[in-house]
Design a protein around this motif. Structure first.
Motif, PDB file in Angstrom:
ATOM      1  N   ILE A  22      86.775  26.623  65.739  1.00  0.00           N
ATOM      2  CA  ILE A  22      86.002  27.387  66.249  1.00  0.00           C
ATOM      3  C   ILE A  22      85.368  28.586  66.193  1.00  0.00           C
ATOM      4  O   ILE A  22      84.332  28.991  66.135  1.00  0.00           O
ATOM      5  CB  ILE A  22      86.760  27.448  67.795  1.00  0.00           C
ATOM      6  CG1 ILE A  22      87.164  26.646  68.740  1.00  0.00           C
ATOM      7  CG2 ILE A  22      86.064  28.463  68.751  1.00  0.00           C
ATOM      8  CD1 ILE A  22      88.365  25.823  69.884  1.00  0.00           C
ATOM      9  N   ASN A  23      85.993  29.424  65.150  1.00  0.00           N
ATOM     10  CA  ASN A  23      85.945  30.079  64.754  1.00  0.00           C
ATOM     11  C   ASN A  23      85.042  30.335  63.666  1.00  0.00           C
ATOM     12  O   ASN A  23      84.014  31.397  63.274  1.00  0.00           O
ATOM     13  CB  ASN A  23      87.236  30.930  63.838  1.00  0.00           C
ATOM     14  CG  ASN A  23      86.972  31.968  62.510  1.00  0.00           C
ATOM     15  OD1 ASN A  23      85.888  32.974  63.305  1.00  0.00           O
ATOM     16  ND2 ASN A  23      87.194  32.287  62.204  1.00  0.00           N
ATOM     17  N   PHE A  24      84.956  29.159  63.213  1.00  0.00           N
ATOM     18  CA  PHE A  24      83.745  29.020  61.785  1.00  0.00           C
ATOM     19  C   PHE A  24      82.567  28.462  62.413  1.00  0.00           C
ATOM     20  O   PHE A  24      81.501  29.844  62.648  1.00  0.00           O
ATOM     21  CB  PHE A  24      84.253  27.763  61.373  1.00  0.00           C
ATOM     22  CG  PHE A  24      83.223  27.492  60.016  1.00  0.00           C
ATOM     23  CD1 PHE A  24      83.627  27.777  59.519  1.00  0.00           C
ATOM     24  CD2 PHE A  24      82.042  26.269  60.329  1.00  0.00           C
ATOM     25  CE1 PHE A  24      81.863  28.388  57.562  1.00  0.00           C
ATOM     26  CE2 PHE A  24      81.419  26.289  59.013  1.00  0.00           C
ATOM     27  CZ  PHE A  24      81.119  27.150  57.960  1.00  0.00           C
ATOM     28  N   LEU A  25      82.735  28.404  63.765  1.00  0.00           N
ATOM     29  CA  LEU A  25      81.221  27.702  64.335  1.00  0.00           C
ATOM     30  C   LEU A  25      81.395  29.403  65.173  1.00  0.00           C
ATOM     31  O   LEU A  25      79.599  29.573  64.907  1.00  0.00           O
ATOM     32  CB  LEU A  25      81.769  26.560  65.585  1.00  0.00           C
ATOM     33  CG  LEU A  25      81.715  25.811  65.041  1.00  0.00           C
ATOM     34  CD1 LEU A  25      82.052  24.421  66.608  1.00  0.00           C
ATOM     35  CD2 LEU A  25      80.012  24.859  64.397  1.00  0.00           C
ATOM     36  N   TRP A  26      81.486  30.055  65.538  1.00  0.00           N
ATOM     37  CA  TRP A  26      81.271  31.573  66.110  1.00  0.00           C
ATOM     38  C   TRP A  26      80.967  32.120  65.009  1.00  0.00           C
ATOM     39  O   TRP A  26      79.541  33.027  65.028  1.00  0.00           O
ATOM     40  CB  TRP A  26      82.537  31.849  66.417  1.00  0.00           C
ATOM     41  CG  TRP A  26      82.880  32.852  67.105  1.00  0.00           C
ATOM     42  CD1 TRP A  26      83.130  34.436  66.682  1.00  0.00           C
ATOM     43  CD2 TRP A  26      81.391  33.933  68.146  1.00  0.00           C
ATOM     44  NE1 TRP A  26      82.446  35.155  67.138  1.00  0.00           N
ATOM     45  CE2 TRP A  26      81.903  35.202  69.129  1.00  0.00           C
ATOM     46  CE3 TRP A  26      81.298  32.936  68.919  1.00  0.00           C
ATOM     47  CZ2 TRP A  26      80.969  36.252  69.625  1.00  0.00           C
ATOM     48  CZ3 TRP A  26      80.264  34.163  69.673  1.00  0.00           C
ATOM     49  CH2 TRP A  26      80.420  35.071  70.189  1.00  0.00           C
ATOM     50  N   GLN A  27      81.250  31.852  63.994  1.00  0.00           N
ATOM     51  CA  GLN A  27      80.525  32.934  62.699  1.00  0.00           C
ATOM     52  C   GLN A  27      79.374  32.553  62.627  1.00  0.00           C
ATOM     53  O   GLN A  27      78.731  33.083  61.380  1.00  0.00           O
ATOM     54  CB  GLN A  27      81.753  32.662  61.536  1.00  0.00           C
ATOM     55  CG  GLN A  27      82.966  33.735  62.135  1.00  0.00           C
ATOM     56  CD  GLN A  27      82.791  35.306  62.602  1.00  0.00           C
ATOM     57  OE1 GLN A  27      81.692  35.688  62.015  1.00  0.00           O
ATOM     58  NE2 GLN A  27      83.834  35.028  63.787  1.00  0.00           N
ATOM     59  N   LEU A  28      79.338  31.080  62.106  1.00  0.00           N
ATOM     60  CA  LEU A  28      77.552  31.287  62.194  1.00  0.00           C
ATOM     61  C   LEU A  28      77.448  31.162  63.061  1.00  0.00           C
ATOM     62  O   LEU A  28      75.443  31.693  62.531  1.00  0.00           O
ATOM     63  CB  LEU A  28      77.777  29.106  62.102  1.00  0.00           C
ATOM     64  CG  LEU A  28      78.832  28.262  61.032  1.00  0.00           C
ATOM     65  CD1 LEU A  28      78.704  27.091  60.715  1.00  0.00           C
ATOM     66  CD2 LEU A  28      77.166  28.331  59.475  1.00  0.00           C
ATOM     67  N   ALA A  31      76.209  35.052  63.288  1.00  0.00           N
ATOM     68  CA  ALA A  31      75.228  35.012  62.072  1.00  0.00           C
ATOM     69  C   ALA A  31      73.504  34.677  61.734  1.00  0.00           C
ATOM     70  O   ALA A  31      72.498  35.162  61.984  1.00  0.00           O
ATOM     71  CB  ALA A  31      75.587  33.831  60.807  1.00  0.00           C
ATOM     72  N   ARG A  32      73.360  33.532  62.467  1.00  0.00           N
ATOM     73  CA  ARG A  32      72.309  33.097  62.693  1.00  0.00           C
ATOM     74  C   ARG A  32      71.559  34.479  64.374  1.00  0.00           C
ATOM     75  O   ARG A  32      70.641  34.155  63.593  1.00  0.00           O
ATOM     76  CB  ARG A  32      72.813  31.624  64.866  1.00  0.00           C
ATOM     77  CG  ARG A  32      71.122  30.653  64.621  1.00  0.00           C
ATOM     78  CD  ARG A  32      71.524  30.951  65.922  1.00  0.00           C
ATOM     79  NE  ARG A  32      70.525  30.331  66.415  1.00  0.00           N
ATOM     80  CZ  ARG A  32      69.937  30.701  68.102  1.00  0.00           C
ATOM     81  NH1 ARG A  32      70.574  32.136  68.606  1.00  0.00           N
ATOM     82  NH2 ARG A  32      68.873  30.381  68.572  1.00  0.00           N
ATOM     83  N   HIS A  39      66.984  40.678  62.639  1.00  0.00           N
ATOM     84  CA  HIS A  39      66.520  40.186  60.621  1.00  0.00           C
ATOM     85  C   HIS A  39      67.001  40.734  59.902  1.00  0.00           C
ATOM     86  O   HIS A  39      67.066  41.319  59.067  1.00  0.00           O
ATOM     87  CB  HIS A  39      65.206  40.973  60.778  1.00  0.00           C
ATOM     88  CG  HIS A  39      63.917  40.542  61.805  1.00  0.00           C
ATOM     89  ND1 HIS A  39      64.179  39.508  62.319  1.00  0.00           N
ATOM     90  CD2 HIS A  39      63.812  41.717  63.117  1.00  0.00           C
ATOM     91  CE1 HIS A  39      62.676  39.265  62.823  1.00  0.00           C
ATOM     92  NE2 HIS A  39      63.485  41.019  63.921  1.00  0.00           N
ATOM     93  N   LYS A  40      68.582  40.814  60.007  1.00  0.00           N
ATOM     94  CA  LYS A  40      69.549  40.323  58.781  1.00  0.00           C
ATOM     95  C   LYS A  40      70.449  39.102  58.294  1.00  0.00           C
ATOM     96  O   LYS A  40      71.005  38.201  59.412  1.00  0.00           O
ATOM     97  CB  LYS A  40      71.200  41.244  59.579  1.00  0.00           C
ATOM     98  CG  LYS A  40      70.399  43.097  59.819  1.00  0.00           C
ATOM     99  CD  LYS A  40      71.793  43.454  61.125  1.00  0.00           C
ATOM    100  CE  LYS A  40      71.451  45.252  60.833  1.00  0.00           C
ATOM    101  NZ  LYS A  40      72.385  45.187  61.361  1.00  0.00           N
TER     102      LYS A  40
END
Length: 64
Positions: A22-28, A31-32, A39-40
């Motif tokens: 869940i943490n990994f998907l949240w960070q993705l 970032a998206r 625009h970062k």
């Protein structure tokens, strides 16, 4: 794939696997959104480092 993640709860360290996923998907997702709306661009390594840092903070917060 989500069913597989949820079924991990019955395995060794299953809840940790679910929380990490869940943490990994949240960070993705974050970032998206930063890339689209701000625009970062965050490279993969930066996302992984954030996941690791937040995971360590999560574990520390749940120590008892």
């Amino acid at each position: 794939w989500w069913e597989t993640v949820v079924q991990a709860e019955n395995q060794a360290q299953g809840r940790d696997r679910i929380h990490f996923t869940i943490n990994f998907l949240w960070q993705l997702w974050k970032a998206r959104n930063n890339q689209i709306f701000e625009h970062k661009v965050t490279k993969g390594r930066g996302i992984v480092q954030t996941v690791q840092q937040e995971w360590l903070e999560f574990e520390k917060a749940n120590e008892t």
